[in-house]
Design an enzyme around this catalytic site. Structure first.
Site, PDB file in Angstrom:
ATOM      1  CE  LYS A 573      20.455  10.562  12.114  1.00  0.00           C
ATOM      2  NZ  LYS A 573      21.545  11.415  11.613  1.00  0.00           N
ATOM      3  CE  LYS A 579      20.436   7.433   7.386  1.00  0.00           C
ATOM      4  NZ  LYS A 579      20.548   8.876   7.120  1.00  0.00           N
ATOM      5  CB  THR A 681      15.966  17.132   7.081  1.00  0.00           C
ATOM      6  OG1 THR A 681      15.407  15.814   7.067  1.00  0.00           O
ATOM      7  CG2 THR A 681      16.255  17.567   5.658  1.00  0.00           C
TER       8      THR A 681
END
Length: 840
Positions: A573, A579, A681
């Protein structure tokens, strides 16, 4: 299907016979013979090469045009039907559309993938090799653009009239190289050899104004009006890409705008010897659609970024007004024909632009124009982080868009008057909701403009929406609770299962038929096979083959051998501190330290796989990439490790690489700080492909865990409320370092130069941030994460348990189809209905 019919008449002594021969049209026919003939014709007449002299790229282009012909028949019929029936159309405005490669997806959606594969095989060609010749257009940075692409796929599959609007960037998101462990950026020149999928529409060009000043005047009815006198104009040229639905005749347009100069060449300047000035306007204008997300650390960069946003928004709205007026001489029902969705705040200036068009160009009363504007727009928020909510300097907007600044001030004035009338004396509320952030450098809050100018505001996961209402946009939720919706994101199963994981797709279809591709909830039917030993063995074999495919890719790209029997532990990602890719690195170093203390320790082999790009100006994210590669350099070459740990950073993560990675993953790392990720996602793509998630209660992880079953999800870490309370009480990351020996040893190993050839300064900024600030609370979550990883290792050793977890994660992901998400938008926000497209 269109067919050519010829009749051959033959006379005999006794009778006259008529033999009817049907021949498919070479441009629309779907039989293997016709597809082969069309492919060879395109190779000869479009590429201008014989079969024997053609390159793989020639084969790709010939095949692309063969497929495009079949799309165009449906595309033109779709447009014709919309013109005739005048349905309400969804207009999706997005600065990003990360579509991925078109050829494979279009073959799948047309239902001719296997047929074309067989045709090419008969010619001695491999479809898989030809697919690799297509550039992967990087017209997006990550989840935002990929979500837009999934939505377009679902809109067409659900037969919803729709248009996607964005920018045709000449250079997309940069191509990432790794040099000496650091990220290096080179241009993504995806248009180098042209683009067979797009259709330029120069006859539908529009002009976009920039700069200048405004003037007031009185119209023929004595009303005061405002005229915008621009400093310059830019030409916006539309390029349409057909986007087909899965096994429907609906093919909707993705319309991307290219910027060109109104006067491309100043002949007078050239003749005077001023060659730079002769092309100055051309360069300045074309810069607008040159690069996705130019660096905005400079005033010029900020101005270009705002110009990009306004450029595609203005062109798109002018296009919609033109479409509307073609069959209608009034604009007071504009909102009944178009539902415009703002994909984050990038297109939020559209609210002021529509007001300008309605009031200034079409003479509409302000109140009527405002009513139409609010009923037309809806806004999707994609972030909870205040620093990520766009704000533009008032002085910059006044310089570039002087009329829009006046309109925004008037919108704000009328809005705040309303708020004061509703809540007299509550100036704190007034300041909180104002579109203008006061201060030395006044700014326009674009998220506030989007909330005020839209009839609906939605978050993209249940937790995200609740936090929006509670924190980020709480004042607007207080004023208009009815405006707020949750629309949990989804992904298209056509690309992320059928195209990415054909082996698993074939297994699923062999058990329950192919209805799941249009109704992903049907995957639940597979639960009855969870205890079927043959099914379980097939499931494991498919995962193993997908791991071999990824291992082969890693060896080809990096020259590194990985153990396909190890746990493929994956995080791919965008690289960002929230993150927490570096939390995964802390765990890797923890395992490495244990091996160094006891080389014979029993550790199940793991291959840690990273991928993702850091923003060019984001130093800490780039330093995390350097750390990952530095740790890989040491661990992968240490003889004590004996192959039990491997660390891989795959450069240039994109859609095509994701299609190889997601099916091969065993463990999906979704480890963001709780309350920071809007949805995610990638977490859905991993789970659909049978990966088990380790994650926090953040974004859509919560809903994935609820769907898969809590026992099939590895949960760790603080909750969003616990994060909030810990920070409020005075979070001290250093105490975790002092009190946790393993954590201390990990941080010390980074700090002492083990992974930097003795250079103790290289990772000092990262170490100091973790010890003394730790904004995203890695230190607080470290122990919980490491203990949870022990549970992962134990579960993976139990082959039967892991197989059950993998199957249930996949078959319970029906909720996370973008078809479900889009249908909810259609029913609750856009109020649109399907339109069936029928071919003669």
């Amino acid at each position: 299907m269109l067919k050519r019919t010829s009749q051959l008449f033959g006379n005999t002594a006794k009778t006259e016979e008529c033999v009817k021969i049907e021949v498919e049209d070479d441009r629309t026919g779907m039989s293997p013979e016709t597809l082969k003939r069309a492919f060879l014709d395109n190779l000869f007449y479009i590429q201008g090469v014989s079969f024997t002299d053609a390159t793989k790229y020639d084969y790709y282009v010939a095949l692309a045009y063969t497929v495009r012909d079949r799309l165009l028949q449906r595309f033109l019929k779709t447009i014709e039907t919309y013109k005739k029936n005048r349905p309400k159309i969804v207009c999706y405005l997005s600065a990003e559309f990360l579509m991925g490669r078109h050829l494979g997806n279009n073959l799948v959606n047309l239902g001719i993938y296997e047929r074309v594969e067989q045709v090419l095989r008969e010619l001695g060609l491999e479809l898989e090799e030809i697919l690799e010749e297509e550039p992967d257009p990087g017209l997006g940075n990550g989840g935002l653009g990929r979500l837009a692409a999934c939505f377009l796929d679902s809109l067409a599959t659900l037969e919803i009239p729709a248009i996607g609007y964005g920018i045709r960037y000449e250079f997309g998101i940069f191509h990432q190289l790794i040099k000496d462990g650091w990220q290096a950026e080179v241009p993504d020149n995806w248009l180098r050899f042209g683009n067979p999928w797009e259709i330029p529409r120069p006859d539908e060009t529009v002009e976009v104004k920039l700069g200048g000043h405004t003037e007031t005047y009185y119209d023929s009815k004595g009303r005061q009006r405002v005229s915008w006198v621009p400093e310059r104009t830019v030409i916006a040229i539309p390029h349409d890409t057909p986007v087909p639905g899965y096994k429907t005749n609906t093919v909707n347009p993705l319309r991307l705008w290219k910027a060109e100069a109104s006067e491309a060449f100043n002949f007078e300047a050239f003749n005077a010897g001023n060659y730079d000035r002769a092309v100055e306007e051309k360069i300045n204008s074309e810069t607008i659609s040159k690069v996705l997300y130019p660096n905005d650390n400079t005033p010029a960069g900020k101005e270009l970024r705002l110009a990009q946003q306004y450029f595609f928004v203005s062109a798109s709205l002018q296009d919609l007004i033109r479409l509307h007026l073609r069959n209608n001489n009034r604009l007071d029902d504009f909102h009944e024909h178009f539902a415009i969705q703002l994909n984050d705040t990038h297109p939020a200036i559209a609210i002021a632009e529509l007001m300008r068009i309605l009031v200034d160009e079409h003479g509409m009363d302000w109140n009527q124009a405002w009513d139409i504007t609010q009923k037309t727009f809806a806004y999707t928020n994609h972030t909870l982080m205040p620093e990520a909510l766009e704000k533009w300097s008032v002085s910059l907007i006044q310089k570039l868009l002087p009329r829009h600044m006046e309109i925004i001030y008037l919108i704000n004035h009328l809005f705040l008057e309303q708020v004061r009338s509703w809540y007299p004396g509550n100036e704190q509320l007034v300041r909180e909701v104002s579109l203008i952030e006061e201060g030395e450098d006044k700014k326009v809050r674009m998220a506030h403009l989007a909330c005020v100018g839209s009839h609906a505001v939605n978050g993209v996961a249940a937790l995200h929406t609740e936090l929006l209402k509670r924190d980020t946009l709480r004042a607007f939720a207080f004023l208009w609770p009815h405006k707020f919706y949750n629309k949990t994101n989804g992904v298209t199963p056509r690309r992320w299962l059928l195209l990415s994981n054909p082996l698993l797709s074939q297994l699923i279809t062999s058990k329950i038929g192919d209805g799941w591709l249009r109704d992903l909830h049907q995957l639940r039917k597979l639960e009855k096979y969870v205890s079927d030993q043959q099914f379980r063995q097939q499931w494991r074999e498919i995962k193993h083959k997908n791991k071999i495919r990824l291992a082969d890719y890693i060896h080809k790209k990096l020259g590194v051998e990985v153990d396909v029997n190890s746990i493929f532990d994956v995080q791919v990602k965008r690289i960002h501190e929230y993150k927490r890719q570096h939390l995964m690195v802390l765990h890797i170093i923890t395992l490495y330290n244990r091996i160094k203390r006891n080389p014979n320790i029993d550790i199940h082999p793991r291959t840690f796989i990273f991928g993702g790009k850091a923003a060019p100006g984001y130093f800490m994210a780039k330093l995390i990439i350097k750390l990952i590669n530095s740790v890989a350099e040491v661990i992968n070459s240490d003889p004590d490790v004996r192959g039990r740990l491997k660390v891989i950073f795959l450069p240039n993560f994109n859609v095509s690489l994701g299609q190889i990675i997601y099916p091969a993953a065993d463990l999906s790392e979704q480890i963001s700080t709780a309350g920071k990720e809007a949805s995610g996602t990638g977490n859905m793509k991993f789970a659909m492909n049978g990966a088990v998630t380790i994650g926090t209660l953040d974004g859509a992880n919560i809903e994935i865990r609820d769907e898969a079953g809590h026992e099939n999800f590895f949960l760790f870490g603080l909750t969003a409320d616990e994060v909030y309370r810990l920070k409020a009480s005075g979070y001290n990351p250093y105490q975790y370092y002092e009190q946790n020996q393993e954590l201390r040893e990990v941080i010390d190993r980074i700090a002492d130069g083990t992974f930097s050839h003795g250079d103790k300064e290289l990772f000092k900024p990262l170490v100091n941030h973790l010890l003394y600030e730790d904004t995203y609370m890695l230190m607080a979550d470290y122990q919980s994460y490491v203990e949870c990883q022990k549970q992962v290792a134990a579960a993976y050793k139990d082959k039967e348990k892991w197989t059950t977890m993998s199957i249930l994660n996949s078959v319970r992901m029906g909720k996370f189809s973008s078809d479900r998400t889009v249908k909810e938008y259609c029913d609750e926000i856009w109020k649109v209905s399907p339109v069936r497209i029928t071919l003669e």
